[in-house]
Design a protein around this motif. Sequence first.
Motif, PDB file in Angstrom:
ATOM      1  N   SER A   1       0.833  -1.208   0.000  1.00 32.98           N
ATOM      2  CA  SER A   1       0.000   0.000   0.000  1.00 32.98           C
ATOM      3  C   SER A   1       0.865   1.254   0.000  1.00 32.98           C
ATOM      4  O   SER A   1       0.512   2.271  -0.609  1.00 32.98           O
ATOM      5  CB  SER A   1      -0.914  -0.015   1.228  1.00 32.98           C
ATOM      6  OG  SER A   1      -1.579   1.217   1.373  1.00 32.98           O
ATOM      7  N   ARG A   2       1.999   1.188   0.651  1.00 33.82           N
ATOM      8  CA  ARG A   2       2.927   2.337   0.641  1.00 33.82           C
ATOM      9  C   ARG A   2       3.557   2.506  -0.739  1.00 33.82           C
ATOM     10  O   ARG A   2       3.727   3.631  -1.217  1.00 33.82           O
ATOM     11  CB  ARG A   2       4.032   2.135   1.683  1.00 33.82           C
ATOM     12  CG  ARG A   2       3.541   2.133   3.120  1.00 33.82           C
ATOM     13  CD  ARG A   2       4.719   2.081   4.086  1.00 33.82           C
ATOM     14  NE  ARG A   2       4.302   1.835   5.451  1.00 33.82           N
ATOM     15  CZ  ARG A   2       3.840   2.769   6.281  1.00 33.82           C
ATOM     16  NH1 ARG A   2       3.744   4.012   5.874  1.00 33.82           N
ATOM     17  NH2 ARG A   2       3.485   2.452   7.509  1.00 33.82           N
ATOM     18  N   ALA A   3       3.946   1.391  -1.365  1.00 36.19           N
ATOM     19  CA  ALA A   3       4.567   1.475  -2.694  1.00 36.19           C
ATOM     20  C   ALA A   3       3.573   2.037  -3.704  1.00 36.19           C
ATOM     21  O   ALA A   3       3.903   2.929  -4.498  1.00 36.19           O
ATOM     22  CB  ALA A   3       5.061   0.095  -3.133  1.00 36.19           C
ATOM     23  N   ALA A   4       2.345   1.534  -3.666  1.00 34.18           N
ATOM     24  CA  ALA A   4       1.313   2.070  -4.564  1.00 34.18           C
ATOM     25  C   ALA A   4       1.027   3.523  -4.217  1.00 34.18           C
ATOM     26  O   ALA A   4       0.866   4.370  -5.106  1.00 34.18           O
ATOM     27  CB  ALA A   4       0.033   1.241  -4.458  1.00 34.18           C
ATOM     28  N   GLY A   5       1.003   3.821  -2.918  1.00 30.93           N
ATOM     29  CA  GLY A   5       0.760   5.195  -2.491  1.00 30.93           C
ATOM     30  C   GLY A   5       1.822   6.147  -3.012  1.00 30.93           C
ATOM     31  O   GLY A   5       1.522   7.289  -3.394  1.00 30.93           O
ATOM     32  N   ALA A   6       3.064   5.692  -3.055  1.00 27.50           N
ATOM     33  CA  ALA A   6       4.152   6.536  -3.551  1.00 27.50           C
ATOM     34  C   ALA A   6       3.941   6.877  -5.027  1.00 27.50           C
ATOM     35  O   ALA A   6       3.997   8.038  -5.430  1.00 27.50           O
ATOM     36  CB  ALA A   6       5.495   5.828  -3.355  1.00 27.50           C
ATOM     37  N   LEU A   7       3.684   5.843  -5.819  1.00 26.02           N
ATOM     38  CA  LEU A   7       3.544   6.067  -7.266  1.00 26.02           C
ATOM     39  C   LEU A   7       2.269   6.852  -7.584  1.00 26.02           C
ATOM     40  O   LEU A   7       2.287   7.820  -8.349  1.00 26.02           O
ATOM     41  CB  LEU A   7       3.544   4.720  -7.993  1.00 26.02           C
ATOM     42  CG  LEU A   7       4.125   4.720  -9.385  1.00 26.02           C
ATOM     43  CD1 LEU A   7       5.575   5.168  -9.363  1.00 26.02           C
ATOM     44  CD2 LEU A   7       4.015   3.342 -10.023  1.00 26.02           C
TER      45      LEU A   7
END
Length: 467
Positions: free
Chosen positions: A9-15
């Motif tokens: 969720s953090r990785a998707a949130g970053a992009l």
Amino acid sequence: MTPKIHRSSRAAGALVGSAVGDALGAPFEFGPPGAFTRRFPQPQRGAQTEMCGGGPLGWEPGEFTDDTQMALMLAESLVDRGGLDEADVFARFRVWAEAGPPDIGNQTRAVLASGRPWDVAAAEHFARSGHAAGNGSLMRTTPAAVRFAKHGTAATMDAARRISALTHGDPSAGEGCAIFHELMRVALDGGDPLAAIPAALDLVVPEHRERWTTVLAPDWTPEQATESNGAVWPTLGQAVWALRTGRDFAEVLRLVIDLGGDTDTVACVAGGLAGAVYGMGGIPSRWASAAHGRVPGHGEKVWRLADLQQLAAALDSGVQQSYDPGVIPRIGPAEVLPGIWAGNLDGARYSETDFAVISLCRLGEPFPHAVHRMAYIADNDYNADLDVMLADVLDDMKALHDQGHRLLVHCHGGASRTGLVLRGYLVREQGMSVEEATAHVAARWPHLGLWNNSFTAALERLADKND
Ligand SMILES: [Mg+2]
């Protein structure tokens, strides 16, 4: 900080957060301070949101700019090549520049149009022009920061410098990217990127350390900037200041866009970091759902939320997932509450297009509906940010309902997640207890599923706020 959010969720949130910031800030590019809040003093949750489009370059609402276009080229190269292949990244950038994108930084254009090979073009430009520390390499580096985070501090900072150097020969830009990569690495691990700043500064090349230390100091404020935020130092300084000052993703972006100037890029950088800190669930669904755009020179594909999430997963985990929603018998839409309809995936997909659709599951192909909010809740008890997502969905539903839209809430099966939101609406808007709301929905929607205990617990917390 919310340490329980899943890494994915953090990785998707970053992009997604960086693309959202880019698109949200673009209409305000080169504008005066405070323009965003003057135009949108309150959250805009109805059919028209803060994703307003326009600006000097006439963007569509939600359309991202060169910042994200370049980030996507970099991301695809990293995935396709299985790592950093600088010649490949440079070649993709050059094809894009030749296709005439609506927006391209001066320095980036000069380097890509020079006709010189990838390993000398930027250095030669820097040697000639001398000043080159624009923010054009920082703005696109989020995918690489996600991709190299798991390789550790030294590897991710090294990758940042090498990718920056493809277009920005001034090492100070590369040092800014290296700091950004390290802060992103810490955030993806669930740590506090602000607390990681002193250690990251220690790893900055000594001759550049002082200047970076100044703009990243805890008491630095944007008024102290000594150059415009088209330069790399104030861009990262302002993004970090907003992350330190804002209480949630939306506030971080409001703060940076209200600074004026190079709003798309500063919001893109801030949105990447804030997205990693707050996760996908912290990004307002009305913004994430609207983000989209093409990459000139790289086909006609329109990149949307689901594509960005899939790309983030590939960068973070190395797994290329594709999503096939499968075929299930259509359910609904049926009116469950006055003006609020329910359905399953295909019930919603093939519904009349004047419905304002609230999707709670993954979709596969995009829907044709003009008003469509996507808020992905997992059909299990492991949603770390369920309360935030539920409140965001219910606030949007209220605003759209008040505007007279017919709402259609759906998930894959139309049972558990759809039931959560229908019950939540009754708890919030009619002050029902969870028991009353559950009975009310069950009597009108036989597909209601109650197998996720965490959903009912979230509703109990919502009901407590009624007291
Ligand atoms: Mg831009």
